[in-house]
Scaffold this active site. Structure first.
Site, short mmCIF file in Angstrom:
data_model
loop_
_atom_site.label_atom_id
_atom_site.label_comp_id
_atom_site.label_asym_id
_atom_site.label_seq_id
_atom_site.Cartn_x
_atom_site.Cartn_y
_atom_site.Cartn_z
N ASP A 163 -12.86 57.14 -28.69
CA ASP A 163 -13.18 57.69 -27.38
C ASP A 163 -14.34 58.67 -27.48
OD1 ASP A 163 -12.93 58.19 -24.64
OD2 ASP A 163 -11.60 59.90 -24.99
N GLU A 206 -5.27 59.25 -35.44
CA GLU A 206 -4.50 58.35 -34.60
C GLU A 206 -4.54 56.89 -35.05
OE1 GLU A 206 -5.47 58.96 -30.48
OE2 GLU A 206 -4.68 61.02 -30.48
N TYR A 240 0.10 65.00 -25.83
CA TYR A 240 -0.45 65.27 -24.50
C TYR A 240 0.65 65.26 -23.45
CZ TYR A 240 -5.12 64.94 -26.46
OH TYR A 240 -6.26 65.16 -27.19
N GLU A 292 -4.07 68.14 -31.66
CA GLU A 292 -4.63 67.90 -30.32
C GLU A 292 -3.55 68.14 -29.27
OE1 GLU A 292 -6.61 64.21 -29.50
OE2 GLU A 292 -7.59 64.14 -31.48
#
Length: 657
Positions: free
Chosen positions: A199, A456, A509, A545
């Site tokens: 990303d 990830e 998240y 994160e």
């Protein structure tokens, strides 16, 4: 017939078999070494031929690039993508070509010296020529490589350096990607797209400095490895291993000294190295230096005398030839327990960010004003650390971290390992080589306290278990002094790779990708997840994160996703969890992200990723003030309280108990 890009990727995989891993000492000037930068405006052209192979077929490297056709000027270092107004160049995939001319200083016309040409990084696959002679090639976009050009340069006229760089990503590159080919009648002839598995934008080109430097040819230092030990009596020991190249007719003498900040020698060591047989010498020298009252290297939030650096000065000499190199050195230790991360045997708490090398116009190109701006912002925000997400950052950035006490989690470019093909043996071989190059580059840096092997990956896949076990084994063999981790986004119950890590790093998240818009779920979700991870592994945990997107200037009350208000409230809702688990086994928190950054064009991104607490232009959003209050309070040991009803935007100091 195979699509031309598939042939290209096979070729570039073969390149991996040809390149070795050298101890690439960062070019530093001394009495025996000179450095000349080749930064500036180069000639540039992209190969728009259908198979992107015209440059090789017509041998553009054998003459000035301008004779091959139209060229433009391109700044080096920079990414080539955003420099022009040409959308086809911004999104170009394939080979681009650079060249420029240079003259050698008269003092370099000397058979007693060797001349090397070094690229700090070029993305992704690179081949380079001097005066039409190929002298190096490299696969990988974020680490240095170099070649000896002594026999190819001309002392009495200009020399031409030509570089071909290809940014194509395939299943075995790091990061991986894929190509999709389409044709008529639904698509234009020759249409294809580069599919990304990360990303962030696939910026490319000569993105860091290009340098010429010289060393003595007869005898020179090729590599230095230092390790520091703090002894129980308060003294310290600096152990070193030197790799010495060249040729020598007699014993070489190594004089090593440790010099403090005021220029005083605080320790020394002398070692003799036996002569090598044959024309080329490759000898090893080992030694140690004792320091009675060492000044330790501390993160800036842990000491008023942080980031203390000595100079480890090495001089190797034989037969009237000598080579001198000065390596900055910090004395510090790193160790993990089942619940703590210790620097110099004191608990360290990461309060930092994930970052990117990314900015307007220059892309990922090295820029000194931007480096200093980011450093000053990190200090202003109270951050003591960051992760080099999702690739190694420039050596100039690492130098600043050493000098200012910013702790670094150093990450490989392995972001987006998602498929069986991404875990193939070809990828594993490349991944191991990247780790070798990264450790070789950064092993002597006190700011680097942990290696991160990936971001990830699909670590729930069965193939990931042996893949990461092998990576950990390689990393530990190369550097047994630092812990190893990777940033995991899988569930604790399905992940198969974290069992081999020293620190469990997770990306979460809650309130954004999970239970989007529901801040009330953050605390129970995060608490449950942390408890399960720790019960499974009994290892310290780091949040690498968490966060939310926010478009600068958008405000909503009640708060809503993508407003600055929602980003503030999400962060504030998470802090009580961190405060609770910091007392147990949580060793740090890193907001995603330091600043907004560019991504590829997708329907899920509006002009890039907006999770920064700063805009891409480094202006603070409302969340930056919140993070600043939190991080400075953590450094000062002051507890902040947060509105549990999630109605307020800013924390307050807790009343005295």
């Amino acid at each position: 017939m195979k699509p031309p890009y598939e042939c290209l990727l096979v070729f570039c995989s073969f390149c991996l078999l040809l390149q070795g891993v050298l101890g690439l000492l960062y070019p530093r000037e001394s009495s025996s070494r000179e450095v000349k930068e080749l930064n500036g405006l180069w000639h540039f052209r992209a190969d728009y031929s259908e198979d992107r192979n015209e440059g090789f077929e017509k041998e553009w490297y054998k003459q000035p690039l301008s004779k091959s056709g139209d060229v433009i000027q391109m700044p080096v270092p920079s990414s080539f993508n955003d420099i022009t107004q040409n959308a086809s160049l911004r999104d170009f995939v394939g080979w681009v070509w650079y060249d420029r001319q240079f003259w050698l200083p008269a003092s370099w016309s000397n058979e007693k010296i060797r001349i090397l040409l070094r690229f700090e990084s070029a993305h992704y696959n690179t081949i380079a020529w001097i005066n039409g002679n190929q002298f190096t090639q490299h696969s990988g976009g974020h680490l240095p490589f170099e070649g000896d050009i002594t026999s190819f340069v001309r002392p009495d006229t200009h020399n031409t350096i030509t570089v071909a760089v290809n940014n194509t990503l395939g299943p075995h590159t790091l990061p991986p990607g894929s190509l999709s080919f389409h044709g008529p009648p639904s698509y234009p002839s020759g249409y294809f797209v580069q599919n990304l598995q990360m990303d962030f934008f696939n910026y490319a080109g000569l993105q860091r400095p290009v340098k010429l430097y010289i060393t003595p040819s007869a005898l020179h230092l090729d590599d230095i490895t230092t390790t520091t030990t703090i002894n129980s009596d308060g003294s310290a020991t600096v152990d070193y291993i030197l790799e010495i190249g060249g040729s020598s007719s007699g014993d070489a003498v190594v004089n090593a000294t440790l010099v403090n900040k005021v220029g005083e020698t605080v320790g020394r060591s002398t070692v003799k190295v036996s002569p090598c047989s044959g024309e080329v010498c490759s000898a090893m020298a080992t030694g140690s230096i004792s320091v009675k009252d060492p000044q330790l290297w501390w993160p800036w939030t842990m000491s008023s005398t942080s980031a203390y650096l000595y100079v480890f000065q090495v001089n190797v000499s034989a037969g009237g030839v000598s080579d001198l190199y000065r390596q900055p050195l910090g004395i510090r230790s790193v160790r993990v327990t089942d619940s703590q991360f210790l620097i110099n045997e004191k608990p360290f708490y990461f309060q930092g960010f994930g970052k990117h090398e990314d900015a307007d116009v220059r892309g990922k190109g090295l820029d000194y004003p931007l480096l200093m701006k980011d450093l000053n912002l990190l200090l202003w925000l109270g951050a003591n650390s960051f992760r080099t997400s999702h690739y190694p950052y420039s050596e100039e950035q690492m130098e600043l971290c050493d000098q200012h006490g910013i702790v670094v989690v150093d990450e490989t470019p392995a972001v987006g390992l998602r498929t069986e093909e991404n875990f193939a043996q070809e990828t594993l071989n490349h991944h191991k080589q990247v780790i070798q190059e990264l450790v070789s580059r950064d092993k002597n840096r006190p700011s680097v306290v942990m290696w991160s092997l990936a971001n990830e990956p699909s670590s729930s896949m069965t193939v990931a278990q042996d893949y990461f076990k092998q990576l950990v084994d390689v990393t530990k063999k190369l550097d047994p002094t630092r812990p190893v981790t990777f940033a995991c986004n899988q569930a604790y119950s399905s992940d198969k790779a974290t069992q081999y890590m020293d620190v469990i790093s997770i990306n979460r998240y809650f309130g954004w990708y999970l239970n989007a818009g529901h801040l009330e779920t953050i605390q129970p979700s995060f608490s449950y997840d942390l408890d399960q991870w720790y019960a499974t592994h009994k290892k310290p945990m780091l949040i690498t994160e968490y966060g939310a997107g926010a478009i600068a200037g958008i405000h909503e009350d009640p708060q809503a996703m993508y407003s600055e208000d929602y980003q503030v409230e999400l962060l504030a809702a998470t802090f009580p969890v961190f405060d609770e688990y910091k007392k147990k086994f949580l060793v740090g928190e890193m907001v995603w992200n330091f600043a907004d950054f560019q991504t590829g064009q997708t329907s899920g991104r509006v002009d890039g990723n907006k999770k920064g607490v700063l805009t891409r232009q480094r202006e603070p959003k409302a969340s930056a003030r919140l993070i600043r209050a939190r991080y400075h309070s953590l450094a000062q040991g002051v507890q902040l309280c947060y509105n549990t009803g999630l109605l307020g935007s800013y924390p307050t100091y807790c009343p005295a108990q």
